[in-house]
Design a protein around this motif. Structure first.
Motif, PDB file in Angstrom:
ATOM      1  N   THR A 219       0.836  -1.202   0.000  1.00  0.00           N
ATOM      2  CA  THR A 219       0.000   0.000   0.000  1.00  0.00           C
ATOM      3  C   THR A 219       0.870   1.251   0.000  1.00  0.00           C
ATOM      4  O   THR A 219       0.684   2.167  -0.812  1.00  0.00           O
ATOM      5  N   LEU A 220       1.851   1.278   0.928  1.00  0.00           N
ATOM      6  CA  LEU A 220       2.694   2.467   1.015  1.00  0.00           C
ATOM      7  C   LEU A 220       3.553   2.624  -0.236  1.00  0.00           C
ATOM      8  O   LEU A 220       3.776   3.740  -0.709  1.00  0.00           O
ATOM      9  N   GLY A 221       4.020   1.499  -0.774  1.00  0.00           N
ATOM     10  CA  GLY A 221       4.838   1.561  -1.984  1.00  0.00           C
ATOM     11  C   GLY A 221       4.077   2.166  -3.140  1.00  0.00           C
ATOM     12  O   GLY A 221       4.586   3.034  -3.855  1.00  0.00           O
ATOM     13  N   ILE A 222       2.837   1.723  -3.312  1.00  0.00           N
ATOM     14  CA  ILE A 222       2.012   2.275  -4.392  1.00  0.00           C
ATOM     15  C   ILE A 222       1.760   3.755  -4.148  1.00  0.00           C
ATOM     16  O   ILE A 222       1.844   4.579  -5.049  1.00  0.00           O
ATOM     17  N   LEU A 223       1.487   4.095  -2.880  1.00  0.00           N
ATOM     18  CA  LEU A 223       1.246   5.500  -2.532  1.00  0.00           C
ATOM     19  C   LEU A 223       2.444   6.363  -2.926  1.00  0.00           C
ATOM     20  O   LEU A 223       2.292   7.399  -3.574  1.00  0.00           O
ATOM     21  N   LEU A 224       3.649   5.902  -2.566  1.00  0.00           N
ATOM     22  CA  LEU A 224       4.845   6.693  -2.871  1.00  0.00           C
ATOM     23  C   LEU A 224       5.015   6.875  -4.378  1.00  0.00           C
ATOM     24  O   LEU A 224       5.336   7.968  -4.848  1.00  0.00           O
ATOM     25  N   GLY A 225       4.772   5.799  -5.116  1.00  0.00           N
ATOM     26  CA  GLY A 225       4.887   5.897  -6.563  1.00  0.00           C
ATOM     27  C   GLY A 225       3.916   6.923  -7.113  1.00  0.00           C
ATOM     28  O   GLY A 225       4.243   7.716  -8.000  1.00  0.00           O
ATOM     29  N   SER A 226       2.725   6.916  -6.554  1.00  0.00           N
ATOM     30  CA  SER A 226       1.689   7.816  -7.011  1.00  0.00           C
ATOM     31  C   SER A 226       2.029   9.270  -6.678  1.00  0.00           C
ATOM     32  O   SER A 226       1.872  10.168  -7.506  1.00  0.00           O
ATOM     33  N   VAL A 227       2.531   9.491  -5.457  1.00  0.00           N
ATOM     34  CA  VAL A 227       2.928  10.846  -5.057  1.00  0.00           C
ATOM     35  C   VAL A 227       4.029  11.344  -5.985  1.00  0.00           C
ATOM     36  O   VAL A 227       4.009  12.483  -6.462  1.00  0.00           O
ATOM     37  N   TRP A 228       4.949  10.469  -6.277  1.00  0.00           N
ATOM     38  CA  TRP A 228       6.061  10.845  -7.165  1.00  0.00           C
ATOM     39  C   TRP A 228       5.538  11.249  -8.543  1.00  0.00           C
ATOM     40  O   TRP A 228       5.919  12.277  -9.087  1.00  0.00           O
ATOM     41  N   ALA A 229       4.656  10.409  -9.085  1.00  0.00           N
ATOM     42  CA  ALA A 229       4.115  10.713 -10.409  1.00  0.00           C
ATOM     43  C   ALA A 229       3.395  12.045 -10.382  1.00  0.00           C
ATOM     44  O   ALA A 229       3.453  12.824 -11.328  1.00  0.00           O
ATOM     45  N   TYR A 230       2.740  12.336  -9.252  1.00  0.00           N
ATOM     46  CA  TYR A 230       1.970  13.567  -9.133  1.00  0.00           C
ATOM     47  C   TYR A 230       2.854  14.786  -9.295  1.00  0.00           C
ATOM     48  O   TYR A 230       2.556  15.678 -10.075  1.00  0.00           O
ATOM     49  N   TYR A 231       3.971  14.841  -8.571  1.00  0.00           N
ATOM     50  CA  TYR A 231       4.705  16.093  -8.688  1.00  0.00           C
ATOM     51  C   TYR A 231       5.892  16.024  -9.638  1.00  0.00           C
ATOM     52  O   TYR A 231       6.362  17.057 -10.087  1.00  0.00           O
ATOM     53  N   GLU A 232       6.362  14.829  -9.958  1.00  0.00           N
ATOM     54  CA  GLU A 232       7.534  14.793 -10.818  1.00  0.00           C
ATOM     55  C   GLU A 232       7.163  14.764 -12.305  1.00  0.00           C
ATOM     56  O   GLU A 232       7.801  15.400 -13.115  1.00  0.00           O
ATOM     57  N   LEU A 233       6.162  14.026 -12.655  1.00  0.00           N
ATOM     58  CA  LEU A 233       5.830  13.951 -14.070  1.00  0.00           C
ATOM     59  C   LEU A 233       5.106  15.209 -14.537  1.00  0.00           C
ATOM     60  O   LEU A 233       4.949  15.435 -15.715  1.00  0.00           O
ATOM     61  N   GLY A 234       4.695  16.027 -13.567  1.00  0.00           N
ATOM     62  CA  GLY A 234       4.240  17.359 -13.897  1.00  0.00           C
ATOM     63  C   GLY A 234       2.921  17.440 -14.628  1.00  0.00           C
ATOM     64  O   GLY A 234       2.675  18.360 -15.370  1.00  0.00           O
TER      65      GLY A 234
END
Lengths: 626, 121, 172
Positions: A219-234
């Motif tokens: 769960t946390l791993g998916i969350l982190l990936g999602s947070v990353w995509a949110y601000y990094e992929l712009g």
């Protein structure tokens, strides 16, 4: 140089200890009184070898030893030390080594933590676990060794993909792997228990901790990936139904199903076959994900290097494991007579089955959506894309009954139940529909869909809140997790409905005015950092009812490899995120400016954290009801 | 009661924000459903490649010309193939894609309901 | 009996899945739109470089001649590399070259042509990339061989010597 050799030979030694372990396991399995201490010590040594190998890779990265091919391909001297080290698992070879490390670590922990379990079961689990470990050893050594030499030694490395140079992405893979690898223990232990006819409430009680642990990490791993995509992929989105995201969602869905189903097994010793199938499929889906991602047959934003040889290896390995588990399941598994008993329609078992039913449906949607284009391409050579609209259309209608079951289910008792205060439940339902109606009616969005989903989510929301007050802490973990889920759906829905954005082209000094927002592009500054050059735009945004805010979105031009990334400037408050990115447009002197207001963004993250807190509470709870 | 008031005020806040709603919903809906051919994991909406930027202009033009959503899709499908659409149409290639999950759901339902009993013995 | 049936059928299913995955490993995962040949040229009107003239595609490609439409830009590096091949093709009397100047700055485009020579019989301007999409192109460079108002061949990416020989043999 030296560390590469150490790392390589440590891997070989690790593989050899696997062979010893298998030998001792078989020996010990025949003559069974005590655990052969050699098993424990070799498991420990194996872990030691792998961690040595891992550390030597870290050393190679930290010292920028470009005689090592992996370091050469993925590192650069100007990179900050933090990213040199995070770069270890930012590539295919290193991430597999990390996977192996976690695998051996978990095997060791399993051995240490199961002293009160039957000896044969422990040994057999280790045996199956070693089969997986050997597979990974051979995979790494044969096709993806992180310790290959390059001669002559290059002076400079090729650098790490800049979008991976990010603190969240540094911890995202380890956490996700903890989840994936945890499911390998569930897999091995389910197979071992099947062989020994040990699938019963004791086994359920003991394996539940492992299920919970891997579930929390996943769960946390998916969350982190999602947070990353949110601000990094712009792009301001957080879930794109991209194949690689789906691939991590599938084991999560299977694991969540298992988590619920195992309760029935623990309580009533039924549904054994179903639990075994779920345990097997959880790990198989994780492996299938690895295959799809690493072989490069999927077309995704998150790409790894494409190498068919690796693909073939994982594919053969994966299907050997599947065939092995099918054979074990069919030859060893015998259902109890008592299992043929049917359920009373109004009981907790039924509610959990309902959960399983819907979860399996969601899983099949994601699975079919992800692999269908591959199958179609092979069979008919037609190429299609399956994207967000497909998933939304198939999942959303089923979400509403799912939410309602989720609210009512936990209130039911085992075996036979009836509703207490029916009126209350119905009242809350009407109340939720009313509130939802008030919220949705002002928007010319898809009225019916939004109305029903928000009603469903609100229903779950109110019911769980009520439960916190009424039923004095009987099952807090369930309440927290379900509450978190209702919050998640609500935040996603509100985020969807109330999001707004302005996309425009602006030159420095220009002003854009819309009905309620005024964007001023003040200036552009340049800054030189160690491994990139940055262009920072400076904007002021005035809205009618709020104060003026300054935004400084950034473009980074990394030197190694030469890549432009866009860094969003995000202002987060409890109510909404304001999100701004700029981009260069080919051969023009203006910038493409994107300004978004995303309400309740942070609540999406918080509710996922809440869901995993639910798991955590259950993990640490002392079971009184063994 | 306090909670209820809070909720009502929340609802009111939302109503005020209504002015935020986009004028170009159709445009967004269409470009979110188009897959970029340059950065192949992204939608045209998300992408900033030259191709995507041009395609956004094309879609806006076509909407202004009065083409419907379907006409725009078929226009682009002719040029770039079905691959460009994220939302695959129901045809002989995609029957299984759309119907298999639902079929599995029904089968699951039958298996579960066969084990139910309405009365407790 | 029932058990055996399930055993074999599940193994059978997984073997099929295996072979499909196995086959797909050797396919590329990068999509390129398949070229539908004998496709009619799009209907569109465009500006000609350095003039105020607006001209429609049907006027440009009006004769029975072979035409070679090349999408190029001064900022595109592969365009620079393939340019000498276009110069060579220009010598062929059987074909007329049409340049589609993609998202370019006019001054840069002219500098580019001064430096490397101008192989084009006519250059049309595509300032926002809309025309490239009308042609079904994805990026620069991309070229189309046109005969009787139909696209008979499409080349994605830069040309090379072999392709040039192929084109020359096609237009004989």
């Amino acid at each position: 140089m030296l560390s590469s050799s150490i790392g390589y030979y440590a891997l070989i030694l690790g593989l050899i200890s696997s062979l010893f372990l298998i030998y001792f396991c078989i020996l010990n399995f025949r003559d069974h009184k005590y655990l052969n201490t050699k098993i424990l010590s070799f498991t420990f040594f194996q872990f030691l070898f792998v961690i040595t190998s891992f550390i030597s890779l870290i050393v190679s990265f930290a010292l920028s030893d470009f005689s090592n091919e992996t370091v050469f391909n993925n590192s650069h001297t100007t990179k900050p030390i933090f990213y040199k080290i995070a770069g270890v698992w930012g590539n295919h070879e290193g991430s597999l080594l990390l996977w192996l490390l976690v695998l051996t670590l978990f095997t060791l922990i399993f051995l240490l933590k199961t002293k009160e379990q039957p000896l044969k079961y422990r040994i057999l689990t280790i045996l199956f676990q070693q089969i997986i470990i050997i597979g990974f050893f051979i995979f790494i050594i044969k096709t993806s060794s992180p310790f290959n030499y390059i001669f002559p030694t290059p002076k400079e490395g090729l650098g790490l993909n800049p979008i991976l140079q990010d603190p969240i992405l540094a911890i995202h893979p380890p956490i996700l792997y903890l989840g994936y690898v945890g499911s390998s223990i569930i897999f091995s232990s389910a197979l071992a228990a099947t062989v020994l006819s040990f699938i019963n409430n004791n086994w359920a009680f003991h394996i539940k901790k492992w299920v919970l642990a891997s579930w929390i990490f996943l769960t946390l791993g998916i969350l982190l990936g999602s947070v990353w995509a949110y601000y990094e992929l712009g792009w301001g989105g957080f879930w794109f139904w991209d194949p690689v995201e789906n691939v991590s969602l599938m084991p999560w869905l299977a694991l969540t199903t298992l988590l619920h189903c195992i309760l029935v097994l623990q309580k009533r010793s039924i549904l054994t076959s179903w639990v075994i199938i779920l345990s097997i499929s959880t790990f198989t889906l994780s492996m299938c994900g690895t295959f799809l991602v690493r072989s490069g047959i999927l077309n995704s934003v998150h790409t790894f290097a494409n190498d068919p040889e690796r693909g073939i290896f994982i594919l053969i390995f994966l299907f050997s494991l599947i065939i092995l588990s099918i054979i074990i399941f069919f030859f060893f598994h015998k259902r109890n007579e008592s299992e043929n008993e049917s359920f009373f329609w109004l009981s907790k078992e039924t509610a959990i089955l309902m959960n399983n039913w819907f979860m399996m449906y969601f899983l099949s949607v994601v699975l079919i959506g992800t692999v269908y284009p591959i199958f179609l391409d092979v069979i008919t050579s037609e190429k299609i894309s399956v994207g967000p609209p497909f998933y939304h259309k198939l999942i959303i209608p089923f979400l509403v009954p799912f939410l309602i079951f989720m609210a009512i289910g936990p209130k039911l008792r085992w075996i036979k139940s009836n509703f207490d205060n029916k009126l209350n439940l119905i009242f809350v339902l009407f109340f939720s529909i009313l509130i939802s109606f008030l919220i949705v009616k002002n928007f010319d969005v898809n009225f019916l869909i939004n109305l029903t989903i928000i009603s469903g989510a609100l229903y779950l929301f109110f019911i769980t809140i009520r439960d916190f007050f009424i039923k004095k802490n009987k099952n807090n973990s369930q309440k927290i997790a379900h509450f978190g889920f209702s919050l998640l759906i609500l935040s996603i829905m509100f985020n969807n409905i109330f999001s707004s954005e302005i996309i425009t082209n602006l030159k420095v000094g220009e002003i854009l005015e819309t009905s309620n927002t005024k964007i001023t592009f003040n200036e552009v500054n340049q800054k030189n950092e160690k491994n990139y050059k940055s262009i920072i735009g400076s904007f002021t945004i005035e809205t009618k009812n709020e104060k003026t805010e300054k935004f400084k979105p950034e473009l980074r031009i990394y030197n190694q490899p030469i890549t432009i990334t866009s860094e969003a400037d995000i202002k987060t408050t409890l109510v909404s995120d304001k999100f701004m990115t700029i981009n260069v447009v080919q051969n023009q002197d203006y910038f493409n400016v994107r300004y978004q207001v995303k309400p309740f963004m942070i609540w999406i993250w918080l509710s996922v954290i809440l869901i995993s807190v639910g798991g955590l509470v259950s993990f640490f709870k002392k079971e009184y009801e063994k | 009661m306090k909670f209820f008031k809070l909720l009502i005020s929340f609802v009111l806040i939302f109503n005020l924000n209504n002015t935020y709603a986009n004028d170009n919903d159709l445009n967004h809906k269409i470009i979110k459903n188009l897959r970029c051919l340059v950065c192949q994991g992204q939608s045209v909406y998300d992408s900033d490649s030259d191709f995507a930027i041009s395609l956004k202009i094309v879609v806006a033009n076509k909407i202004n010309e009065g083409l419907t959503e379907k006409q725009i899709y078929s226009y682009l499908k002719k040029k770039y193939g079905e691959w460009i659409l994220y939302d695959p149409e129901l045809n002989k290639n995609t029957y299984l894609l759309w119907l298999l999950p639902v079929l599995l759901f029904l089968i699951g339902g039958v298996i579960i309901f066969k084990r139910f009993k309405i009365k407790n013995k | 009996m029932k058990n055996k049936f399930f055993l074999f059928s599940s193994i059978f299913i997984f073997v099929i899945i295996f072979s499909i995955f196995y086959k797909s490993l050797h396919k590329t995962n990068i999509y390129t739109p398949s070229v539908k040949l004998d496709k009619k040229i799009p209907e569109y009107s465009t500006e000609v470089l350095n003039t105020d003239k607006i001209i429609s595609y049907s006027e440009i490609f009006d004769t029975e001649n072979f035409y070679f439409l090349n999408i190029w830009s001064s900022w595109c590096v592969p365009c620079r590399d393939e340019h000498y091949l276009l110069m060579e093709l220009h010598k062929d009397k059987n074909i007329k070259l049409v340049g589609l100047n993609y998202k370019d700055n006019i001054d840069n485009a002219q500098k580019f042509l001064k430096e490397l020579g101008n192989p084009f019989n006519i250059i049309i301007v595509d300032i926002d990339g809309v025309q490239a999409i009308e042609w079904g192109a994805v990026g620069v460079p991309e070229s189309f061989l046109i005969h009787k108002k139909k696209v008979i061949k499409k080349y994605i990416g830069p040309l090379d010597k072999n392709l040039l020989i192929q084109i020359k043999s096609l237009i004989k």
